[in-house]
Design a protein around this motif. Structure first.
Motif, PDB file in Angstrom:
ATOM      1  N   ILE A 185       0.847  -1.192   0.000  1.00 40.77           N
ATOM      2  CA  ILE A 185       0.000   0.000   0.000  1.00 40.77           C
ATOM      3  C   ILE A 185       0.886   1.248   0.000  1.00 40.77           C
ATOM      4  CG2 ILE A 185      -2.081  -0.955   1.085  1.00 40.77           C
ATOM      5  CD1 ILE A 185      -1.005   0.239   3.729  1.00 40.77           C
ATOM      6  N   ALA A 186       0.353   2.292  -0.637  1.00 38.30           N
ATOM      7  CA  ALA A 186       1.062   3.567  -0.670  1.00 38.30           C
ATOM      8  C   ALA A 186       0.358   4.515   0.276  1.00 38.30           C
ATOM      9  CB  ALA A 186       1.055   4.122  -2.079  1.00 38.30           C
ATOM     10  N   LYS A 187       1.148   5.119   1.182  1.00 36.41           N
ATOM     11  CA  LYS A 187       0.557   6.128   2.061  1.00 36.41           C
ATOM     12  C   LYS A 187       0.884   7.500   1.495  1.00 36.41           C
ATOM     13  CE  LYS A 187      -0.325   3.805   6.255  1.00 36.41           C
ATOM     14  NZ  LYS A 187      -0.215   3.715   7.718  1.00 36.41           N
ATOM     15  N   LEU A 188      -0.153   8.324   1.405  1.00 34.41           N
ATOM     16  CA  LEU A 188       0.042   9.654   0.832  1.00 34.41           C
ATOM     17  C   LEU A 188       0.251  10.685   1.931  1.00 34.41           C
ATOM     18  CD1 LEU A 188      -0.845   8.180  -1.677  1.00 34.41           C
ATOM     19  CD2 LEU A 188      -2.377  10.061  -2.216  1.00 34.41           C
ATOM     20  N   LYS A 189       0.854  11.794   1.573  1.00 26.71           N
ATOM     21  CA  LYS A 189       1.070  12.870   2.541  1.00 26.71           C
ATOM     22  C   LYS A 189      -0.251  13.408   3.060  1.00 26.71           C
ATOM     23  CE  LYS A 189       5.468  14.237   0.517  1.00 26.71           C
ATOM     24  NZ  LYS A 189       6.080  15.024  -0.551  1.00 26.71           N
ATOM     25  N   THR A 190      -1.330  13.188   2.304  1.00 21.32           N
ATOM     26  CA  THR A 190      -2.632  13.676   2.735  1.00 21.32           C
ATOM     27  C   THR A 190      -3.302  12.693   3.692  1.00 21.32           C
ATOM     28  OG1 THR A 190      -3.558  12.629   0.779  1.00 21.32           O
ATOM     29  CG2 THR A 190      -3.069  14.968   0.619  1.00 21.32           C
ATOM     30  N   GLY A 191      -2.648  11.565   3.963  1.00 19.23           N
ATOM     31  CA  GLY A 191      -3.219  10.587   4.875  1.00 19.23           C
ATOM     32  C   GLY A 191      -3.994   9.487   4.173  1.00 19.23           C
ATOM     33  N   VAL A 192      -4.186   9.620   2.870  1.00 17.30           N
ATOM     34  CA  VAL A 192      -4.938   8.624   2.105  1.00 17.30           C
ATOM     35  C   VAL A 192      -4.057   7.400   1.863  1.00 17.30           C
ATOM     36  CG1 VAL A 192      -6.046   8.181  -0.128  1.00 17.30           C
ATOM     37  CG2 VAL A 192      -6.300  10.406   0.996  1.00 17.30           C
ATOM     38  N   THR A 193      -4.669   6.223   1.851  1.00 14.77           N
ATOM     39  CA  THR A 193      -3.942   4.995   1.560  1.00 14.77           C
ATOM     40  C   THR A 193      -4.449   4.415   0.248  1.00 14.77           C
ATOM     41  OG1 THR A 193      -4.216   4.637   3.921  1.00 14.77           O
ATOM     42  CG2 THR A 193      -3.083   2.930   2.685  1.00 14.77           C
ATOM     43  N   LEU A 194      -3.532   4.003  -0.640  1.00 13.16           N
ATOM     44  CA  LEU A 194      -3.923   3.458  -1.937  1.00 13.16           C
ATOM     45  C   LEU A 194      -3.276   2.093  -2.130  1.00 13.16           C
ATOM     46  CD1 LEU A 194      -3.288   6.571  -4.247  1.00 13.16           C
ATOM     47  CD2 LEU A 194      -5.466   5.855  -3.243  1.00 13.16           C
ATOM     48  N   PRO A 195      -3.982   1.182  -2.797  1.00 11.95           N
ATOM     49  CA  PRO A 195      -3.383  -0.126  -3.066  1.00 11.95           C
ATOM     50  C   PRO A 195      -2.329  -0.028  -4.179  1.00 11.95           C
ATOM     51  CG  PRO A 195      -5.529   0.025  -4.106  1.00 11.95           C
ATOM     52  CD  PRO A 195      -5.364   1.285  -3.324  1.00 11.95           C
ATOM     53  N   VAL A 196      -1.265  -0.831  -4.054  1.00 13.23           N
ATOM     54  CA  VAL A 196      -0.225  -0.886  -5.086  1.00 13.23           C
ATOM     55  C   VAL A 196      -0.133  -2.331  -5.564  1.00 13.23           C
ATOM     56  CG1 VAL A 196       2.209  -0.487  -5.618  1.00 13.23           C
ATOM     57  CG2 VAL A 196       1.060   0.945  -3.921  1.00 13.23           C
ATOM     58  N   SER A 197      -0.366  -2.550  -6.846  1.00 14.93           N
ATOM     59  CA  SER A 197      -0.298  -3.909  -7.376  1.00 14.93           C
ATOM     60  C   SER A 197       1.160  -4.292  -7.615  1.00 14.93           C
ATOM     61  CB  SER A 197      -1.082  -3.991  -8.682  1.00 14.93           C
ATOM     62  OG  SER A 197      -0.449  -3.207  -9.668  1.00 14.93           O
ATOM     63  N   ARG A 198       1.380  -5.575  -7.944  1.00 18.12           N
ATOM     64  CA  ARG A 198       2.754  -6.025  -8.184  1.00 18.12           C
ATOM     65  C   ARG A 198       3.368  -5.270  -9.374  1.00 18.12           C
ATOM     66  NH1 ARG A 198       4.828 -10.851 -10.255  1.00 18.12           N
ATOM     67  NH2 ARG A 198       2.743 -11.404 -10.952  1.00 18.12           N
ATOM     68  N   GLU A 199       2.604  -5.155 -10.460  1.00 19.08           N
ATOM     69  CA  GLU A 199       3.097  -4.436 -11.646  1.00 19.08           C
ATOM     70  C   GLU A 199       3.319  -2.950 -11.311  1.00 19.08           C
ATOM     71  OE1 GLU A 199       0.301  -6.207 -11.636  1.00 19.08           O
ATOM     72  OE2 GLU A 199       0.849  -7.967 -12.813  1.00 19.08           O
ATOM     73  N   GLY A 200       2.367  -2.433 -10.526  1.00 19.07           N
ATOM     74  CA  GLY A 200       2.456  -1.033 -10.134  1.00 19.07           C
ATOM     75  C   GLY A 200       3.707  -0.766  -9.320  1.00 19.07           C
ATOM     76  N   TYR A 201       4.040  -1.719  -8.440  1.00 21.45           N
ATOM     77  CA  TYR A 201       5.236  -1.559  -7.611  1.00 21.45           C
ATOM     78  C   TYR A 201       6.487  -1.573  -8.491  1.00 21.45           C
ATOM     79  CZ  TYR A 201       8.608  -2.177  -3.855  1.00 21.45           C
ATOM     80  OH  TYR A 201       9.670  -2.012  -2.995  1.00 21.45           O
ATOM     81  N   GLY A 202       6.463  -2.439  -9.496  1.00 24.01           N
ATOM     82  CA  GLY A 202       7.580  -2.504 -10.447  1.00 24.01           C
ATOM     83  C   GLY A 202       7.792  -1.162 -11.126  1.00 24.01           C
ATOM     84  N   ARG A 203       6.692  -0.562 -11.603  1.00 30.57           N
ATOM     85  CA  ARG A 203       6.793   0.737 -12.284  1.00 30.57           C
ATOM     86  C   ARG A 203       7.280   1.821 -11.333  1.00 30.57           C
ATOM     87  NH1 ARG A 203       2.153  -1.040 -15.522  1.00 30.57           N
ATOM     88  NH2 ARG A 203       0.742  -0.623 -13.820  1.00 30.57           N
ATOM     89  N   LEU A 204       6.766   1.758 -10.099  1.00 27.92           N
ATOM     90  CA  LEU A 204       7.109   2.757  -9.088  1.00 27.92           C
ATOM     91  C   LEU A 204       8.604   2.706  -8.759  1.00 27.92           C
ATOM     92  CD1 LEU A 204       5.352   4.749  -7.617  1.00 27.92           C
ATOM     93  CD2 LEU A 204       4.989   3.089  -5.797  1.00 27.92           C
ATOM     94  N   LYS A 205       9.128   1.454  -8.651  1.00 22.39           N
ATOM     95  CA  LYS A 205      10.545   1.279  -8.327  1.00 22.39           C
ATOM     96  C   LYS A 205      11.423   1.930  -9.391  1.00 22.39           C
ATOM     97  CE  LYS A 205      11.198  -3.106  -7.626  1.00 22.39           C
ATOM     98  NZ  LYS A 205      11.652  -4.456  -7.277  1.00 22.39           N
ATOM     99  N   VAL A 206      11.032   1.739 -10.670  1.00 27.71           N
ATOM    100  CA  VAL A 206      11.806   2.323 -11.772  1.00 27.71           C
ATOM    101  C   VAL A 206      11.824   3.842 -11.657  1.00 27.71           C
ATOM    102  CG1 VAL A 206      11.918   2.619 -14.273  1.00 27.71           C
ATOM    103  CG2 VAL A 206      11.326   0.384 -13.302  1.00 27.71           C
ATOM    104  N   LEU A 207      10.661   4.416 -11.347  1.00 30.97           N
ATOM    105  CA  LEU A 207      10.555   5.875 -11.290  1.00 30.97           C
ATOM    106  C   LEU A 207      11.293   6.468 -10.100  1.00 30.97           C
ATOM    107  CD1 LEU A 207       6.882   6.685 -12.276  1.00 30.97           C
ATOM    108  CD2 LEU A 207       8.944   7.455 -13.412  1.00 30.97           C
ATOM    109  N   LEU A 208      11.305   5.732  -8.988  1.00 27.32           N
ATOM    110  CA  LEU A 208      11.882   6.290  -7.761  1.00 27.32           C
ATOM    111  C   LEU A 208      13.378   6.035  -7.676  1.00 27.32           C
ATOM    112  CD1 LEU A 208       9.100   5.328  -5.198  1.00 27.32           C
ATOM    113  CD2 LEU A 208       9.605   7.586  -6.127  1.00 27.32           C
ATOM    114  N   ARG A 209      13.907   5.224  -8.599  1.00 24.95           N
ATOM    115  CA  ARG A 209      15.325   4.883  -8.550  1.00 24.95           C
ATOM    116  C   ARG A 209      16.199   6.111  -8.771  1.00 24.95           C
ATOM    117  NH1 ARG A 209      16.260   0.534 -12.574  1.00 24.95           N
ATOM    118  NH2 ARG A 209      15.214  -0.812 -11.074  1.00 24.95           N
TER     119      ARG A 209
END
Lengths: 249, 355
Positions: free
Chosen positions: A225-249
Motif C-alpha cells: 500500500i502507498a501512504k500519501l502525505k494527505t493521509g490517504v492509503t492506496l493499493p499498489v499492485s505487483r506491476e504497479g510496484y515494479g513501475r514505481l521502483k523504476v521511477l523512484l530509482r
C-alpha cells in the motif's frame, strides 16, 4: 429539426463577432442566438441554449476553442472553427469540426460552409467526440491542467495539485485535495497524457502523483500500500510496484 | 597544421622553390669549397633536403609568435636565436654528411666542409629567414581568409535575426485579426475603419523598412508602438488599457529599429490577451546617464494557461538582434513584483561610428 439553424458565436474580439454576425444576416435560415467572448461563458451558454451550430474562435484567453469542445463533450453542437491563422487546420479536423473558416470571412465561403452544415446537421452521431483530448494532445507536451465541467461550471485543475486519480466505471475521479472532481474519461487515456515522470499507474484503478507519496508499506504477500502525505492509503499492485521502483530509482 | 602537410600540392610547390636553392648551395660548394660538381651535390643536397623539413617546422614558431610591432624586441630575440641555432644545425648536418662520405670515398671532405664554414653558417641563416618569411606570409593569407569568413558569418546571422524579427512582427494572427476588425468597421463605423486603416498602414510601413535603416530615434519607435497599440485596442476593446511615461529629451535617443515593439507585443500577449478581463500595460522611457531605460509592465498571466508562459520567442529574437548591435550583455530582463511582470531594457548611447 426545424428549418432554422440556431447558431452561437464565440470569439474574444468584438469586431470579429460583429463581422460574422453581419455576414450571417444574409442567410435567413440562420438565427444567431447569442455570442460569447470567452470559453467559460461559451460553455455555460451553449449548455443552456443548446444551439445547433457553434462558430468557434480558436485562440482565446485561458480556454481555447479546442478546450471548449472538450468541455462540452457529447453535448457539443456542430462546430465550425473560425480563425485568423491557418496553423490549426489539421487539428481542427481532428477535433471533428464540420468546417474551418478563415477570418476575414468571405460571403461565398460562408455560404459553402453553411451548405455543408445543413447537409450534415441532424445525422451527427453523439458519440463521435469521445477521445477528443487524446487526439488533440498526443503529440504535444504532457498535460499541465485537466479541464472538468460540473454542470455549467468549468474547473481548470493544475496537474501539480492532483494527488491521485481513481477509475470509477466510465469516469475518473480526480483528487486535488481538498476537492475532488469527476471527469468522463478513461484512466488509461489520462495516464498517456500525463507526465510519465510525475504520475505513476500504481494499480489498475489508480494513478499516483509522486509528489504526494509519503511511503510504501507491505500489505500482503503479493501487494503493498502507498501512504500519501494527505493521509490517504492506496493499493499498489505487483506491476504497479515494479513501475514505481523504476521511477523512484 | 603545417602548411606543407595540408596537401601534396603544397609539398610539391615548396620542393620546386627549394630545388634552385639546393642547386645554388651546391654551386657555392664548387666555387668556395673547391669541390667539383659531383661531390658538391653529394655533400650538400642531402643536408638541404633534411634542412627543408627542419625549416618547415619554423611554422610553429611563427604561429606562436605573431608579427606585432610592439613585440619587435621579442621577435628579433627569438628569431635571432632560432636563426643561429638553425645555421649551426645546418653546419652540423653538412659536417655529418662529410664524415659519412669519408667512410666511402677517399676525398678530403672534411677540409672542404671547413673551408665552407662561414658560407654554410650564412646559408643556414638565410634559409631560416626565407622559411619564416614564407610562413608569416602563409599565416597572413589564412588570417585574412578567416576574418573574411567570420565577417560573412556575422552578416548572415544579423540578416537571419532581422528576417526573424520581421516575420514575427507581421505575425499572421495579428495581421488577419486586424483586417477582420477593419472589415467589421467598414460598414458599421466608417470613420473608425479609416483610422484603423491609417494605423495599419503606418505600422506596416515602419516594419517593412526594417533592415534598410538600422538605427532610429526613440520618437519613431514610440510612434510605431502607438500605431500597434491603436490596432490592438480595436481588437481587444475594453480589455486593453495602456499608459506611457516618457522623459523629456529621450525622443532623439538612437536605438536599433524594432526594439520597443517586441516588448509591448510580449506584454499584450501574456498580460492582456491571455487574461479573461485583459489588463493595463505601462510603457516608460527614461534617461539613465547617457543611456535609455525602457520598462514595459503588464499583469501576471493566468497560472492555468494551457501553455505556460516563458517561451518568450519574441524576447529571444530581440536579444539576438541586440547582441549584434551591442553585445550579449544588453538584453531584456524580467522582474516579477506584486502581481505584475516588468520587462526592462537598459540601452547605452548608440555607437555612432557603427551607424
Amino acid at each position: 429539426m426545424s428549418d432554422v439553424i440556431r447558431a452561437f458565436i464565440v470569439d474574444d474580439e468584438a469586431p470579429a463577432r460583429a463581422a460574422l454576425k453581419e455576414e450571417l444576416t444574409r442567410f435567413p435560415e440562420i438565427e444567431v442566438l447569442a455570442e460569447a467572448e470567452n470559453g467559460f461563458a461559451a460553455v455555460k451558454s451553449v449548455l443552456e441554449l443548446k444551439p445547433d451550430l457553434l462558430f468557434l474562435d480558436i485562440q482565446m484567453p485561458r480556454l481555447d476553442g479546442f478546450d471548449v469542445i472538450e468541455l462540452l463533450g457529447e453535448e457539443a453542437p456542430a462546430v465550425v472553427f473560425v480563425t485568423a491563422f491557418d496553423a490549426y487546420a489539421l487539428r481542427a479536423f481532428e477535433a471533428r469540426a464540420l468546417d474551418y473558416l478563415l477570418k476575414p470571412v468571405r460571403s461565398e465561403r460562408l455560404a459553402a460552409c453553411l451548405g455543408k452544415v445543413k447537409q450534415v446537421l441532424g445525422r451527427l452521431e453523439p458519440s463521435s467526440r469521445q477521445g477528443l483530448i487524446a487526439e488533440r494532445r498526443d503529440r504535444e507536451a504532457p498535460l499541465n491542467r485537466i479541464l472538468v465541467r460540473v454542470g455549467v461550471d468549468v474547473h481548470l485543475i493544475p496537474v501539480k495539485e492532483i494527488s491521485h486519480l481513481e477509475a470509477q466505471d466510465d469516469y475518473v475521479r480526480i483528487h486535488a485535495p481538498p476537492k475532488s472532481y469527476l471527469k468522463s474519461e478513461r484512466l488509461g487515456r489520462l495516464e498517456q497524457l500525463l507526465d510519465s515522470r510525475q504520475f505513476c499507474r500504481i494499480h489498475r484503478s489508480f494513478i499516483l502523483n509522486l509528489e504526494f507519496l509519503a511511503k510504501i508499506e507491505p500489505w500482503s504477500k503479493e501487494s503493498r500500500i502507498a501512504k500519501l502525505k494527505t493521509g490517504v492509503t492506496l493499493p499498489v499492485s505487483r506491476e504497479g510496484y515494479g513501475r514505481l521502483k523504476v521511477l523512484l530509482r | 597544421m603545417n602548411p606543407l602537410l595540408r596537401s601534396p600540392g603544397n609539398l610539391l610547390l615548396a620542393a620546386l622553390v627549394w630545388s634552385p636553392l639546393a642547386a645554388g648551395m651546391a654551386g657555392l660548394g664548387v666555387g668556395v669549397g673547391g669541390l667539383s660538381w659531383g661531390p658538391a651535390l653529394l655533400l650538400l643536397v642531402p643536408p638541404m633536403v633534411a634542412g627543408f623539413f627542419l625549416a618547415s617546422s619554423t611554422f610553429y614558431v611563427c604561429r606562436s609568435e605573431p608579427l606585432r610591432l610592439r613585440r619587435i624586441g621579442r621577435l628579433v630575440l627569438i628569431h635571432g636565436a632560432g636563426g643561429l641555432f638553425f645555421a649551426l644545425l645546418f653546419f652540423i648536418l653538412v659536417f655529418l654528411t662529410g664524415t659519412l662520405l669519408d667512410l666511402f670515398f677517399t676525398q678530403s671532405w672534411k677540409q672542404a666542409v671547413f673551408r665552407l664554414t662561414l658560407v654554410l653558417l650564412l646559408a643556414g641563416l638565410f634559409i631560416y629567414l626565407i622559411s619564416i618569411l614564407f610562413h608569416y606570409l602563409v599565416l597572413a593569407v589564412e588570417e585574412a581568409g578567416r576574418s573574411e569568413r567570420e565577417a560573412m558569418e556575422e552578416r548572415l546571422a544579423a540578416s537571419r535575426a532581422e528576417l526573424r524579427a520581421l516575420r514575427d512582427t507581421v505575425h499572421p494572427h495579428f495581421l488577419f485579426n486586424s483586417l477582420t476588425a477593419l472589415e467589421a468597421f467598414i460598414l458599421s463605423d466608417p470613420p473608425r475603419a479609416r483610422l484603423a486603416c491609417l494605423d495599419l498602414a503606418d505600422f506596416l510601413r515602419y516594419t517593412l523598412r526594417l533592415g534598410r535603416q538600422e538605427w532610429v530615434a526613440a520618437a519613431d519607435e514610440r510612434e510605431h508602438a502607438q500605431a500597434y497599440l491603436n490596432i490592438e485596442k480595436i481588437r481587444l476593446g475594453e480589455r486593453l488599457t495602456f499608459a506611457w511615461a516618457v522623459d523629456a529629451g529621450v525622443e532623439s535617443f538612437r536605438l536599433p529599429a524594432l526594439t520597443l515593439l517586441p516588448l509591448i507585443e510580449n506584454a499584450i500577449k501574456h498580460g492582456v490577451a491571455g487574461r479573461l478581463d485583459g489588463g493595463a500595460i505601462t510603457i516608460s522611457l527614461h534617461c539613465r546617464g547617457s543611456g535609455l531605460c525602457i520598462e514595459v509592465s503588464n499583469p501576471e498571466p493566468p497560472a492555468d494557461a494551457a501553455t505556460p508562459p516563458g517561451g518568450g520567442h519574441g524576447l529571444r529574437t530581440l536579444t539576438d538582434r541586440l547582441a549584434l548591435h551591442y553585445g550579449r550583455e544588453i538584453r531584456p530582463r524580467i522582474v516579477r513584483s506584486s502581481g505584475r511582470v516588468i520587462v526592462s531594457l537598459d540601452l547605452p548611447a548608440s555607437p555612432e561610428g557603427k551607424k
